[in-house]
Structure formats: C-alpha cells, structure tokens
Design a protein around this motif. Structure first.
Motif, short mmCIF file in Angstrom:
data_model
loop_
_atom_site.label_atom_id
_atom_site.label_comp_id
_atom_site.label_asym_id
_atom_site.label_seq_id
_atom_site.Cartn_x
_atom_site.Cartn_y
_atom_site.Cartn_z
N GLU B 108 0.84 -1.21 0.00
CA GLU B 108 0.00 0.00 0.00
C GLU B 108 0.87 1.25 0.00
O GLU B 108 0.58 2.23 -0.67
CB GLU B 108 -0.91 0.02 1.24
N ASN B 109 1.97 1.20 0.75
CA ASN B 109 2.89 2.34 0.78
C ASN B 109 3.49 2.61 -0.59
O ASN B 109 3.86 3.73 -0.90
CB ASN B 109 4.02 2.10 1.77
N LEU B 110 3.63 1.54 -1.39
CA LEU B 110 4.22 1.72 -2.72
C LEU B 110 3.21 2.28 -3.71
O LEU B 110 3.56 2.59 -4.84
CB LEU B 110 4.76 0.38 -3.23
N GLY B 111 1.94 2.36 -3.30
CA GLY B 111 0.92 2.93 -4.18
C GLY B 111 0.53 2.04 -5.34
O GLY B 111 0.05 2.50 -6.37
N VAL B 115 -6.02 -4.31 -6.94
CA VAL B 115 -6.15 -5.69 -7.42
C VAL B 115 -4.80 -6.39 -7.31
O VAL B 115 -4.69 -7.52 -6.83
CB VAL B 115 -6.65 -5.71 -8.88
N GLU B 116 -3.76 -5.70 -7.76
CA GLU B 116 -2.40 -6.24 -7.71
C GLU B 116 -1.99 -6.51 -6.26
O GLU B 116 -1.39 -7.54 -5.95
CB GLU B 116 -1.45 -5.23 -8.39
N ILE B 117 -2.34 -5.59 -5.36
CA ILE B 117 -2.00 -5.77 -3.94
C ILE B 117 -2.63 -7.05 -3.42
O ILE B 117 -1.96 -7.90 -2.84
CB ILE B 117 -2.46 -4.58 -3.09
N VAL B 121 -0.70 -10.18 -1.88
CA VAL B 121 -0.93 -10.56 -0.49
C VAL B 121 -1.38 -12.03 -0.44
O VAL B 121 -0.88 -12.81 0.38
CB VAL B 121 -1.97 -9.63 0.16
N ASP B 122 -2.29 -12.41 -1.33
CA ASP B 122 -2.72 -13.81 -1.39
C ASP B 122 -1.53 -14.74 -1.57
O ASP B 122 -1.41 -15.76 -0.91
CB ASP B 122 -3.70 -14.03 -2.55
N LYS B 123 -0.66 -14.35 -2.51
CA LYS B 123 0.50 -15.19 -2.82
C LYS B 123 1.42 -15.32 -1.60
O LYS B 123 1.86 -16.43 -1.27
CB LYS B 123 1.28 -14.60 -4.00
N SER B 124 1.69 -14.20 -0.94
CA SER B 124 2.57 -14.25 0.23
C SER B 124 1.96 -15.07 1.35
O SER B 124 2.66 -15.82 2.03
CB SER B 124 2.85 -12.84 0.78
N ILE B 125 0.65 -14.90 1.55
CA ILE B 125 -0.03 -15.63 2.62
C ILE B 125 0.07 -17.13 2.36
O ILE B 125 0.41 -17.92 3.23
CB ILE B 125 -1.51 -15.18 2.73
N ARG C 238 -0.43 6.48 -0.84
CA ARG C 238 -0.76 5.13 -0.41
C ARG C 238 -2.01 4.64 -1.13
O ARG C 238 -2.90 5.41 -1.45
CB ARG C 238 -1.05 5.09 1.10
N THR C 239 -2.04 3.32 -1.34
CA THR C 239 -3.24 2.73 -1.91
C THR C 239 -4.30 2.61 -0.82
O THR C 239 -4.00 2.21 0.28
CB THR C 239 -2.94 1.32 -2.44
N ARG C 240 -5.54 2.98 -1.16
CA ARG C 240 -6.61 2.91 -0.17
C ARG C 240 -7.33 1.56 -0.25
O ARG C 240 -7.29 0.89 -1.25
CB ARG C 240 -7.62 4.02 -0.41
#
Lengths: 287, 275, 274
Positions: B108-111, B115-117, B121-125, C238-240
């Motif tokens: 999220e910090n990387l902006g 959908v990509e996030i 996250v799914d992959k890391s989990i 940041r992405t929301r």
C-alpha cells in the motif's frame, strides 16, 4: 536428594474465572521438586509452563489444589509472603522487565530494601552479589543500566535476586535471545551457583540442548497436563512422543538417530556429546 | 547485485567517544545468493545490514544496490523498494491489527493498485502458510507465526533482496524450525537474494556462502564447508561449532583421524565406515 | 494478578447474532444517535422506553443482561460516590428539603435529578457494552478509518490520526503484557504492589511507569525502523482500501432504529411524557 522442597497437589488454574471466557489451563497437576535438584519444565507454547512457575513464589495462589513450599502452604493466610519470595527467587526471560532502577547498585538495592535488609549491610551485600555472578564491583557498581550489554544485564538481574540469599531459583526461558557466548557463560554461571550455593533450580526452556546440559529431571507439560516427569535419559528415549507434542530433540539425539539409521550402532540412550564420543570410540576400537 | 566498497562506519562521529562499528568492509553479493553472516554480538553484523537498505549511510566508502548509491537521499525509496528487512523481534514490526492488513501495509505504501496488492498478499499468505490466520489479530498468534507474518509483509512488496537480522533468535525451538523452513523454501525458488544474520550454525550450514565478522571487520568469507573446517578461528571468536565438526575434532584428539572438511552427517557416516 | 489474560479489550464475544452482522460503520453511527437521544431524555418514562429497547437489543445480540451488569461492579464505588456528592451538593430549585446541615442540603428534587443522571449513565454504559461485545476492535478501527477519511478533503489529517489510533490499539495488549511482567518482577523481589490502601498502591504503581515508558520508547524506535523499511512515508501516495458493500440488513437495522427512536420521541412528546 529425595526430600521434597516443593509439593504441588492437584493444582488447577483458569483464566477469567466466573466469566463466559473462562478457560482452564492447568488440569490438576501433582508432583514434587526435590531439595537441591535441577528440574527442567518443557512444553510447547501455551502449555501452561509460565503459569505454573508463578505458583512457586506465590504470585498466584491456588484456588483449587495446593502448593507447599518448604513445608508452608501458599494458601495459608498467616504465611509471610515476603519471606517466601525471598526464599524463592525468580529470573524473568527479558532482563529489561526485571531491571527498574537507573544504576546497577540502585537496582540490586531495590529488592534488599523491600525485604527490609538493614541499611549498613546493603552495600556489602550488593558487592558480594556482583562478585558471585562475575562482575567487578569497582566497574559495575555505579554503571547505568542502559549502558550494559544484553549479557551484562542478565547478570545484573541474577545478582539482584542472589543478593536476597534465596534457596530456590526459578528461571523462565533464561537463554532465549542470547548469543552463543552469552548462552555458554550463562549456563556456566547457573551450574556454578547450583554447585556452590546448593540452590534448587527450576527452569523452563525452549532449547533442548540447555535441558540436556542442565537438568537432573525433566517435566514434559502438554496442554496443562504432565505427560512425563523423569531423568533426561528416560525422557529423550521417547522420541516419537516428544515430536508428537510439537517439541524438538536435542541435536545430539538427532545425530544419534541418523547414525543408527545409517547402520552405526551407537547407544540410542545417548543424550550428550561426551557420551557420543565414548560410544563412537568403543565402536571404532572394537572393529 | 549489491556492491560494498571500502565501507567505514562510526556511531556518534561528532561526540567525545565515537564508536567505530565497521572498518574497511568490501563485499559483493550476486543475485539469487543465500549469504549468511555470523559473528559475536557487537561485531558489526546489524550495522552492516542497516547499510543495505539505507537505514544507515556510510561514513566513508559506498554501498551500491543494483548500481543505486544509498548515500543520495533521493534514492532512498528506490533502495528500500529493492531491499526488504526482517528484524529480530516480530512483536515490534507488526503495525496493523490483522494479519492480512499488516501484510498489505508495504505494498500500500508503494501505491500499487488494489487488485495487484490483493494478488500479492494472497500469494505471500499462501507461501508462508498463513491462510488460516489471515483475519486474526496478531497478538493472538504464536511468536513463530508472527515472524512469518513479517516475512510475508516484506515478500508482498516484491523486494529483490531480503535481509534477515536474527529472525529466529527470539522464537521457541519449533518456531525456529518452521520459520527457517519457509526461508529455505524461498531460497529454493531463487527469486530473492537472501542475506541472513544468525547465531545458529545448523542454519549457516544451509547457506551458499558465509561471512564471519569480528570487531567491525570481515574475518572470513567462504563456503560454510570451508569456514567450519577452521575450528580454531571460530572458537577464538567464541562462535558455536556445528555438531559434526565438533564430534570430529573430539575424535581426532582421541587418535581417530577424520578430515576437517567433513561437515554433513552423510560424509561423517561414510568416513566412519571406511575406518 | 493476571491483567492480560483476564481482560479482553473491547470485551468482544464471538457470535453470529443479528447485531454482530450489522456493518460496524452503521453500528458506530447508531451508537452515536442512541447516545445523543439518551442525553436528551428528561422523564422516567423515556428511560423505561430506552430500557425496553436495550433489552430487545441484548436479546438480539445473544448476550446476557447480568453479564453486562457484572461489568459495572468494579466502578460501582465511584458511581455511588458521585451519586452521593450530586445529592449533597445539588444546586438548583431546592423544592422540598428533607435534611439540612450547614451548607449541605438534601432535597427531593436533588435526589430525583441525581438518580436520573445515574440511570442515563448506566443506559449509555449498557449500549456501549453491547456495541463492544458485538464488534471486534479491528472492524471498529477499520470502520472509524472509513468514516473519517472523507474529511481528508478539507485538509483534516485523517490518515495520520487513524494511523495513530491503529498503532495504539495494536500495542495496547503488548503494553499491558509488559506492565504485567514488570509488576510480577517487582512483586517477586518483595514489592507489595498487591497490598495497602488505594493511595499507597497508586504511589507504588507509579514506580512502574518509568520502566514501562522506556520499554514503550524502545518498541516505538523499532517500529519506526520497521515502518520505514516497508517504505512508509505518510498518507500521500498510499493505496486505499476498497470499502465493503452495505447489505440489506445494514439498511433495515439503520432505518428500524432511527424509526423506533423518532416514533418513541413523537409518542412521548404527544402524550407530554418527555
């Protein structure tokens, strides 16, 4: 060796008693700790180890069951709690949560003052305690706590409880987070204290190699029940059971298993490296 | 590639008693390598690690991450995008109040788009085996699982290099095993370069290359096999010795000759059988 | 002596009752509406109405009335003390005076008004308890974030405020655990934290604050490093999160509650009960 200094009878413990969240975590433990022995308490996380420890110095008082320390029931309302806590010293896992004062001397004096030691003996007692753990009192007496290394903090924490002249030492996972040198130093000083002062030592450990090095007896605590309590040789022979509880084996025991599997017939009861060395020498000489 | 050239670092350089922490450290780490760093507390391991993601910048010398100099302030975020860091105490690294939201924190910090996030996250989990716990508040997890959450959080950022600063030292024995296993899995995929600070010799044995530090200098830089054949140096630095070299050296003293390059159990067994 | 294990923050109780299922954003708004309404009540019949409504909600949330009531026990002495002070020092239309000594006057009206205030406070305690019993802390902070984020447009630092809240909630259990460790370590070395009267105990407890602060600062330092390493640099860029869609249940519960209160209000008004 056979005289019991602590007797635990049918001890139960629950969190949040009387609420819908109530959960029983110790289910009727009964055992004895012998005078002068080193007892290891081992178990997976959430097995109730740390909870059990806190009954020995009456931080917890049994609601169900009994704990008798040096022939005194901790439930007895006439009991002198301070005297009991002087007798039963406790070392916590993180030295940071045990050191509250600014300087080494002030911190060690904290316990002495609480226990009403006379003013004139405090300084000499502090110096003696520092010497016992191998810290030079000229160098350390006025040192600030925050300027100490992790290993030094641990030693000051031990000095703080030794100053009270205890008879029983309780250690909660004492080597966690120490580097190899710190760990060896620490184990040696515990052995030294035990041999020199004859302290009964009870310790919780998550490191099986510590258990092999220190313990005379081992208690395996799983889900608030005692599964085994015996000498280390008889405990570590039950490999499958230990693994099924989510515990690991000492590295020597793991190696012994691998050697046996590869056809080198060392004794499966071996738990430490000295025994392994002798066993291998015997095998090699006979072939 | 990470390139460190003649790095010096001093804490409190302006004060009355400056403390030299690193002296003339030169090092390069290739992509896909698994490098372990060992040394006593205070030998400069963590100070070195903090230079790799620009938490610290050199007093003298330079650190280049894929050619980007960490000294320039405007490169800061580019460096940290490439180099992730997992610290010793998971308790102080988890920021958000559920496992899933904490793992999303970095990306999220990387902006990156939502959908990509979620995909990352799914992959890391999945990779860390945390599916069962994704909606748990972190304080309900065991300390080993907490450390897996912090690793998943770094992975989700898609960093190329991950520095682990004694990630297993605060865990119980089972936690140590499980966390190290997931790190070995990462290594198998060879997608990330791993720089691993530890005190545990059984972990060091699994690395490609080991750097031994003492008093702010690199003392040895070689394969673990070679390093562990130099028992004298290791003992003089108060470092642990793995069990096979330890028992071998004991047997040597008793007149049974076992070559010093024997490190694994298999090699040891073969050697014993030949005697 | 078991702070950590004996306290659950927010006292959330797992369940899948109707009240559990309502979206936390709606629940927050309703909670505010109900609290405002309670503070406007001026008659005993109003209290009875709200009381009945709360009983219904307790039923719907599968919680127990007596369990919530029990939660009042620790603060009971303070409540009684406030009640007594209010009665003694009641200023206003004195009405019929029952007892007088120097400047202390006890009047019927004083007793009435004070008891009334007390009942209102208890009602507010009940409704907030039901809220926290059925809402996880996590969904609560998350909902707060969503509710105040739109304020960002008027330059209100809502992201930063929410972030502070999130971290605070996240670290409450950790610090409570730490405090418990410190207390036990002091007791183990002979401090009588568990003895003495309230004042003595307070003084002794204050000795724990410095080590607790030091530990909190060390944690904060670590946390800053961890956040910076994960590229945190404030809310900008940041992405929301994507907001969850509200369900029919949310709308109906919202409309039902608002309707109930408006009707109650009007009825009471009409019969001049308020």
């Amino acid at each position: 060796m056979s005289k019991a200094i602590i007797k635990v009878e049918n001890l139960f413990h629950s969190y949040m008693q009387g609420t819908p969240f109530e959960k029983e975590v110790l289910h009727g433990l009964s055992f004895e700790v012998y005078h002068g022995e080193k007892l290891a308490i081992v178990g997976p996380t959430q097995s109730g180890k740390s909870t059990l420890l806190q009954y020995f110095n009456a931080i917890f008082i049994p609601k169900k069951g009994r704990v008798i320390v040096d022939e005194q029931d901790t439930k007895d309302s006439r009991l002198n709690l301070k005297e009991l806590r002087r007798k039963v010293a406790m070392l916590f896992q993180h030295p940071d949560s045990q050191l509250f004062k600014e300087t080494v001397a002030d911190d060690i004096a904290f316990g002495l003052k609480n226990m009403n030691f006379p003013e004139e003996v405090i300084e000499i007692t502090i110096k003696k305690a520092l010497a016992t753990v191998g810290l030079d009192s000229n160098e350390f007496f006025y040192r600030y706590i925050f300027s100490l290394s992790g290993g030094e903090k641990k030693k000051v924490a031990i000095a703080g409880i030794l100053a009270l002249n205890p008879e029983i030492l309780i250690l909660d996972d004492p080597t966690a987070g120490l580097d190899p040198k710190g760990r060896v130093d620490f184990l040696n000083s515990i052995k030294f204290l035990h041999d020199k002062l004859g302290l009964t030592t009870i310790f919780v450990s998550s490191n099986m190699n510590d258990v092999v090095e220190l313990a005379d007896r081992v208690m395996i605590l799983v889900d608030g029940k005692i599964e085994m309590i015996d000498i280390p040789e008889n405990i570590f022979i039950k490999r499958e059971k230990l693994l099924s509880y989510g515990l690991t084996l000492p590295s020597v025991v793991e190696l012994v298993d691998e050697l046996i599997k590869s056809g080198i017939n060392v004794d499966e009861k071996i738990i430490n490296i000295d025994q392994l060395e002798e066993s291998l020498i015997k095998i090699l000489n006979s072939s | 590639m990470i390139k460190i050239n003649d790095l010096y670092f001093t804490y409190y350089p302006e004060s009355e008693n400056p403390q030299k922490a690193l002296t003339a450290v030169s090092l390069s780490i290739k992509e896909g390598e698994f490098v372990s760093i060992i040394g006593q507390n205070g030998s400069g391991k963590t100070t070195l690690a903090k230079h790799l993601n620009a938490i610290l910048t050199p007093t003298k010398g330079s650190v280049l991450i894929d050619g980007i100099n960490t000294r320039n302030k405007e490169n800061l975020w580019d460096v940290r995008k490439k180099v992730g860091m997992v610290f010793q105490n998971p308790e102080n690294q988890i920021i958000c109040s559920t496992v899933r939201s904490d793992i999303s924190f970095g990306p999220e910090n990387l902006g990156i788009n939502r959908v990509e996030i979620e995909n990352r996250v799914d992959k890391s989990i999945e990779l860390m085996g945390l599916s069962k716990y994704q909606d748990y508040p972190p304080h309900m997890l065991s300390i080993g699982l907490k450390q897996k959450v912090t690793i998943a959080g770094v992975l989700a950022m898609g960093t190329k290099y991950i520095i682990f600063d004694e990630p297993t030292s605060m865990l119980d024995s089972l936690g140590k095993k499980e966390v190290f296993e997931v790190i070995l899995n990462l290594r198998k995929k060879r997608e990330v370069t791993i720089i691993y600070i530890t005190h545990l010799m059984e972990e060091v044995l699994k690395s490609d290359r080991t750097i031994v530090m003492s008093e702010g200098k690199i003392v040895l830089d070689d394969s673990p096999k070679k390093i562990f054949s130099k028992l004298k140096i290791l003992r003089s630095l108060s470092l642990d010795v793995p069990i096979i070299p330890d028992i071998s050296s004991r047997l040597n003293k008793r007149g049974i000759s076992i070559p010093s390059q024997i490190i694994t159990t298999q090699e040891f067994v073969n050697c014993l059988k030949q005697l | 002596m078991e702070l950590y294990k004996n306290t659950i923050f927010g006292f959330y109780r797992e369940g899948d009752s109707l009240i559990h299922k309502i979206d936390p954003r709606i629940k927050i708004i309703l909670l505010i509406v109900i609290i405002i309404f309670i503070s406007f009540i001026r008659t005993f019949s109003g209290i009875v109405f709200i009381g009945l409504f709360l009983l219904l909600i307790i039923k719907l949330s599968n919680s127990s009335f007596f369990y919530i009531l029990k939660g009042l026990k620790p603060v009971l002495p303070i409540i009684l003390l406030i009640l007594i002070f209010q009665i003694i020092f009641y200023i206003g239309e004195p009405g019929k005076i029952l007892f007088q000594w120097n400047f202390i006057k006890i009047s019927v009206l004083g007793i009435k008004v004070s008891c009334f205030m007390m009942l209102k406070a208890i009602l507010i305690y009940f409704i907030s308890s039901i809220f926290f019993l059925t809402t996880e802390m996590i969904s609560f902070t998350d909902a707060m974030e969503r509710l105040i984020l739109p304020l960002q447009k008027i330059k209100f630092p809502s992201h930063e405020i929410v972030m502070v809240g999130v971290i605070a909630f996240r670290f409450v259990p950790t610090l409570v655990e730490e405090l418990e460790r410190l207390m036990k370590a002091q007791i183990a070395r002979g401090a009588d934290l568990d003895r003495g009267n309230l004042i003595v105990r307070t003084i002794k407890l204050s000795g724990l604050l410095i080590p607790l602060f030091i530990s909190a600062y060390q944690r904060a330092e670590d946390l800053v490093l961890a956040m910076e390493s994960r590229c945190y640099r404030g809310g900008e860029g940041r992405t929301r999160r994507i907001a969850k869609k509200l369900t029919i249940l949310d709308f109906t519960s919202f409309i039902f509650t608002v309707l109930f209160f408006s009707l109650t209000f009007l009825t009471i008004r009409y019969f001049r009960l308020l």
